[in-house]
Every structure is written in structure tokens, then in C-alpha cells.
Design a protein around this motif. Sequence first.
Motif, PDB file in Angstrom:
ATOM      1  N   VAL A 177       0.757  -2.164 -10.048  1.00 29.70           N
ATOM      2  CA  VAL A 177      -0.596  -1.810 -10.460  1.00 29.70           C
ATOM      3  C   VAL A 177      -1.321  -1.269  -9.243  1.00 29.70           C
ATOM      4  N   ARG A 178      -1.855  -0.089  -9.375  1.00 30.82           N
ATOM      5  CA  ARG A 178      -2.573   0.543  -8.273  1.00 30.82           C
ATOM      6  C   ARG A 178      -4.045   0.157  -8.344  1.00 30.82           C
ATOM      7  N   THR A 179      -4.537  -0.493  -7.314  1.00 32.44           N
ATOM      8  CA  THR A 179      -5.928  -0.933  -7.268  1.00 32.44           C
ATOM      9  C   THR A 179      -6.609  -0.308  -6.053  1.00 32.44           C
ATOM     10  N   ALA A 180      -7.901  -0.515  -5.955  1.00 33.60           N
ATOM     11  CA  ALA A 180      -8.648   0.027  -4.816  1.00 33.60           C
ATOM     12  C   ALA A 180      -8.202  -0.615  -3.511  1.00 33.60           C
ATOM     13  N   ARG A 181      -7.668  -1.818  -3.588  1.00 34.66           N
ATOM     14  CA  ARG A 181      -7.245  -2.537  -2.383  1.00 34.66           C
ATOM     15  C   ARG A 181      -5.784  -2.285  -2.022  1.00 34.66           C
ATOM     16  N   SER A 201      -1.736  -9.245  -1.073  1.00 34.87           N
ATOM     17  CA  SER A 201      -2.287  -8.564  -2.238  1.00 34.87           C
ATOM     18  C   SER A 201      -3.079  -9.526  -3.118  1.00 34.87           C
ATOM     19  N   SER A 216      -7.075  -9.549  -3.875  1.00 33.16           N
ATOM     20  CA  SER A 216      -7.498  -9.225  -5.240  1.00 33.16           C
ATOM     21  C   SER A 216      -8.145 -10.398  -5.968  1.00 33.16           C
ATOM     22  N   SER A 253       0.842  -1.192   0.000  1.00 33.66           N
ATOM     23  CA  SER A 253       0.000   0.000   0.000  1.00 33.66           C
ATOM     24  C   SER A 253       0.876   1.240   0.000  1.00 33.66           C
ATOM     25  N   GLU A 271      -0.283  -4.007  -6.298  1.00 34.74           N
ATOM     26  CA  GLU A 271       0.086  -5.350  -6.740  1.00 34.74           C
ATOM     27  C   GLU A 271       1.239  -5.216  -7.722  1.00 34.74           C
TER      28      GLU A 271
END
Length: 298
Positions: free
Chosen positions: A50-54, A231, A235, A17, A57
Motif C-alpha cells: 500500500v502506497r501511503t504519504a509516509r 512503517s 502509520s 520507501s 506498507e
Amino acid sequence: MELRHLRYFVAVAEVGSLTVAAKRRLHTAQPSLSRQMSDLEYEVGAQLMVRTARGIELTAAGRVFLDHARLVLAQVEAAREAARRAAEPSKPSFAVGFLTGQEMDWLPEAMRILRDELPNMEVTVSSQYSPQLADALMRGRLDVAFMRPEAQTPDLVYRLVTKEPLVAVLPDDHRLAARDVIDPRDIVGETFVSVSNTAPALRVVINDYLERSKLNITPDHEVDNLAMAMSLIASTRGVAFLPAYARNFMPRSVVSRPLKGDAPTIDLVVGYHKANASPTLKLFLSRVDELITRGRRS
């Protein structure tokens, strides 16, 4: 590219994060950290995460880069330490290694023993994969390490610290998360996350447990570290069997549950080279039983 870029990248990769890494590990502003990571990707010429909402990754390129970044930082630290020792050859030193994450539980007690007995001792601490710790012990770069008992290391001696149970780790909104205990048979058919050869001892324990339980489970993903595991679990809505200390890495969206029945365990040991005649090592080993008792209580 500067060393700070590598340190920042490793911190983000391990935490999973940008926000948490900025606040808890790097003590910087999240927008600034994001810019640093963008600059790093530009320098490398590839997308690393890769930037995700969680959270974050790592891409395939990012996972490869992570290994090299850790190596560079380790080499820089080794160079710094060598220079310090050369500048102060009379000052005694002692090098302690930890399987990444285990230092949270065992470093305070280890340092208490060393500082109480040898207040002028210079103690260096490193955090690595267990096979890397074994290699460092073999090469004399570490005096002692909290690690897994690694195969094909006849010159290393191991003393058991604890047998750590494996637990099921899964998303907090997974259908099995509502249960207090998870029957391993209920994992069949779920996305299963296992570990790569960066953790050979753990991989053997997991595979033996699946075979002993007669579970027809083939891993859908393999991970190199606990941050990556968290992660992927979040995901992919997957499930993993991990040592209980993995709770130190869990984000809010991931939970752990004990396994029903005869849950597998994995040994955490103190390892050292049998030819190491350091008086400090002898003293440390004489206090290991006390360290284990106090560490378990804390």
C-alpha cells in the motif's frame, strides 16, 4: 516474473520507501521501480503493498510473498555459489552471516580481518533472521554468523560481541518524542508495536522487560522485520522497544529515545558450529576480540 522483480520487491519492503529504495539500494529511477512493482503485483494477482504519504506498507499478501521472495533469492545465491565452488574447487572460501542490519556495523571489520590475513580467500556474505542463521550454521552453509543466541542449538558455540540496549522508537511528532528519556510507564495506553516469532530472542527480552516493569501492555501489532516496524510506527503513531541498531533503518519521521532506568539489553554474538574445523574459522575467532574493539570504536 523475473529475479529482478523479487530483488526490487525485497529492497522496497526492507527500506519501506520506493524513492529511497530506487536511489540508495537499486540505483534506478523511481517511476521505473513503481512500474516494476505494478508488473509484479499483476503477475502475482494480488496487491502486495500500500502506497501511503509516509512510504510503503506491505499487505498481508505482501508479507507472505516477502518471505518466499527472500527464500528464492537465497536459493539462487546458494546455487550460484555452489557453481563457483565447483568451478574453482581449490580456491578457499568462507561464509559469514549477519542478522539483517548488523552488517552495517560489523561487516567492514570482519572483511578487513579476512582480507588482511587471507587476501585470496573468497568470502560470501548473507543477511537473514537469526533463527535462519542458526539453521545455516547447523547445516554447514555458514562458517560464522553475527546473530542472537538461539535456544535449542546445543551444537552451536556463541561468543559475546556486545550487549545492545533497547530503545523506544516512535514518530518524531509523538507527544513523548520531546523527552530526552522515556519512562516505560508512559507507554501504557499507547499503540504498541512488538516483534513476531521471526525474532524469538528479542521477543523474549521485550516480554521479560514488560513483566519486570509490571507494565500491562498488550501488543497491538507484531512485525517480522525492522522495515515493517518503521512503517507501522509511522502509520499507526505507535511505540516500539527495539535494539539500538534499529536506528540504521529509521526514516526521518521516526526517532528513538533511551529508556529510563534499567533498560533491557539483548546479546549480539558470534556463533559457529563446534564441529567446524576450518582453519579460517580458527583464525577468524582468534581475531574476534580485536574485531569487537575496533567495531565499537567505529
